[in-house]
Design a protein around this motif. Sequence first.
Motif, mmCIF file in Angstrom:
data_model
loop_
_atom_site.group_PDB
_atom_site.id
_atom_site.type_symbol
_atom_site.label_atom_id
_atom_site.label_comp_id
_atom_site.label_asym_id
_atom_site.label_seq_id
_atom_site.Cartn_x
_atom_site.Cartn_y
_atom_site.Cartn_z
ATOM 1 N N ALA A 211 0.830 -1.205 0.000
ATOM 2 C CA ALA A 211 0.000 0.000 0.000
ATOM 3 C C ALA A 211 0.861 1.251 0.000
ATOM 4 O O ALA A 211 0.885 2.023 0.955
ATOM 5 N N ILE A 212 1.603 1.447 -1.086
ATOM 6 C CA ILE A 212 2.500 2.597 -1.209
ATOM 7 C C ILE A 212 1.901 3.595 -2.194
ATOM 8 O O ILE A 212 0.860 3.338 -2.803
ATOM 9 N N ASP A 213 2.567 4.750 -2.360
ATOM 10 C CA ASP A 213 2.022 5.778 -3.248
ATOM 11 C C ASP A 213 1.935 5.292 -4.693
ATOM 12 O O ASP A 213 1.000 5.650 -5.416
ATOM 13 N N PHE A 214 2.869 4.450 -5.125
ATOM 14 C CA PHE A 214 2.806 3.916 -6.481
ATOM 15 C C PHE A 214 1.567 3.033 -6.659
ATOM 16 O O PHE A 214 1.011 2.947 -7.744
ATOM 17 N N LEU A 332 9.972 3.039 -19.952
ATOM 18 C CA LEU A 332 9.448 4.308 -20.471
ATOM 19 C C LEU A 332 10.208 5.499 -19.901
ATOM 20 O O LEU A 332 9.867 6.638 -20.190
ATOM 21 N N GLY A 333 11.213 5.220 -19.064
ATOM 22 C CA GLY A 333 11.892 6.300 -18.366
ATOM 23 C C GLY A 333 11.036 6.872 -17.256
ATOM 24 O O GLY A 333 11.211 8.033 -16.848
ATOM 25 N N ALA A 334 10.091 6.076 -16.729
ATOM 26 C CA ALA A 334 9.125 6.558 -15.738
ATOM 27 C C ALA A 334 9.802 6.959 -14.438
ATOM 28 O O ALA A 334 10.750 6.303 -13.986
ATOM 29 N N ARG A 335 9.275 8.020 -13.814
ATOM 30 C CA ARG A 335 9.780 8.474 -12.519
ATOM 31 C C ARG A 335 8.645 8.654 -11.509
ATOM 32 O O ARG A 335 8.781 8.269 -10.354
ATOM 33 N N THR A 336 7.552 9.277 -11.914
ATOM 34 C CA THR A 336 6.457 9.535 -10.987
ATOM 35 C C THR A 336 5.619 8.270 -10.786
ATOM 36 O O THR A 336 5.689 7.326 -11.596
ATOM 37 N N PRO A 337 4.796 8.220 -9.732
ATOM 38 C CA PRO A 337 3.901 7.063 -9.561
ATOM 39 C C PRO A 337 2.988 6.836 -10.757
ATOM 40 O O PRO A 337 2.762 5.690 -11.154
ATOM 41 N N GLU A 338 2.492 7.923 -11.345
ATOM 42 C CA GLU A 338 1.592 7.786 -12.493
ATOM 43 C C GLU A 338 2.329 7.222 -13.707
ATOM 44 O O GLU A 338 1.797 6.357 -14.414
ATOM 45 N N GLU A 339 3.534 7.712 -13.953
ATOM 46 C CA GLU A 339 4.323 7.194 -15.073
ATOM 47 C C GLU A 339 4.700 5.735 -14.845
ATOM 48 O O GLU A 339 4.680 4.918 -15.777
ATOM 49 N N THR A 340 5.026 5.397 -13.614
ATOM 50 C CA THR A 340 5.369 4.010 -13.300
ATOM 51 C C THR A 340 4.163 3.097 -13.480
ATOM 52 O O THR A 340 4.280 1.988 -14.013
#
Length: 383
Positions: A211-214, A332-340
């Motif tokens: 249950a993390i932010d991601f 994808l080079g994702a960094r934010t929770p939404e991108e991940t």
Amino acid sequence: MLDIAEELDRWARQGREFAVATVVATNGSSPRQPGAALAVDSAGTAVGSVSGGCVEGAVYDLCRQALADGESTLESFGYSDEDAFAVGLTCGGVIDILVTPVLADSPARAVFTAACAAASRRSAAALVRVAEGPSALLGRALLVHPDGRYEGGLGGDLGLDRAAAEAAHAMLDAGQTGGVAIGEDGSRCGQPLTLLVESSVPAPRMIVFGAIDFASALVRVGKLLGHHVTVCDARPVFATRERFPEADEVVVDWPHRYLAATRLDSRAVLCVLTHDAKFDVPLLELALRLPVAYIGAMGSRRTHQERNERLREAGVTELELARLRSPIGLDLGARTPEETALSIAAEIVAVRRGGSGAALRGAQTPIHHDGARGPARRIGEVA
């Protein structure tokens, strides 16, 4: 047709008459798969799509004609390159479309109504229609339930109905939609009929462990993809409904214990975001031996290597380890929770559909994949 079941269920409860155009077979590149539908009611209101825009106007007219004359028809649309103004698929494929009127006095109306009601509730059921065969049978329907019971009929004899129900029941068990060939007398050697079987099954499960932010972002994307999403974490301070309002379930339990007790099918998706060996190892030791669609685990490459070593020590084989998608997601080079979350969802779709995850630009691979269905077939072709 069941992809627009909620709207059709509302139309049926309001007593509206309508016609449904359903993709029953495809060949080559096509934007929609068998079961995709467009419906038009007697007032001219339209819902759904069969081609992503290429032939919608012509199919709309076919639906209006079916409402006027009460006749079911089977139409084929192919490539329109020779005539820029011809109606056809610009993508180069071919689709066969069954148009069925659902009128107040239609013999199949009760079946269509029951099928739409079941699909809108996410209940398991299979709608069966004659897609190719004698004109008297075209568009006839029966509805098959998970226990093998069926209602309605295909307009032939009981042998045909029983054989169709048996074939549809097998496809319903597998959650499949597509065509099946059967004899008009119910055998495999009689005058051939092609049936379209549309399976309505409960939404596939996605379980997000950790249950993390991601996880919050992944829950939102999972719902967008049509999953029934559960969040599980052993820590009650984090696993709360307030933190995950869009999840279908929020469970406070040790991940491996919850996984051992819950019901899953082969479409289930497991996303391990706990990033803690005391949770990850016992959970993945169990998960990697389950026949689910996808297992991914978050962590750096170093974490991945250390986790694999612990799993080997726990007795997990190399073949089982090969099922683990870790580090989770596509690059994808994702960094934010939404991108991940987007990168994880992209990998889940690629696994389900048989895609490579590579850019389409410059590639020679098919745009539309569907590894579960196998090769596309036209009406009358048998596996």
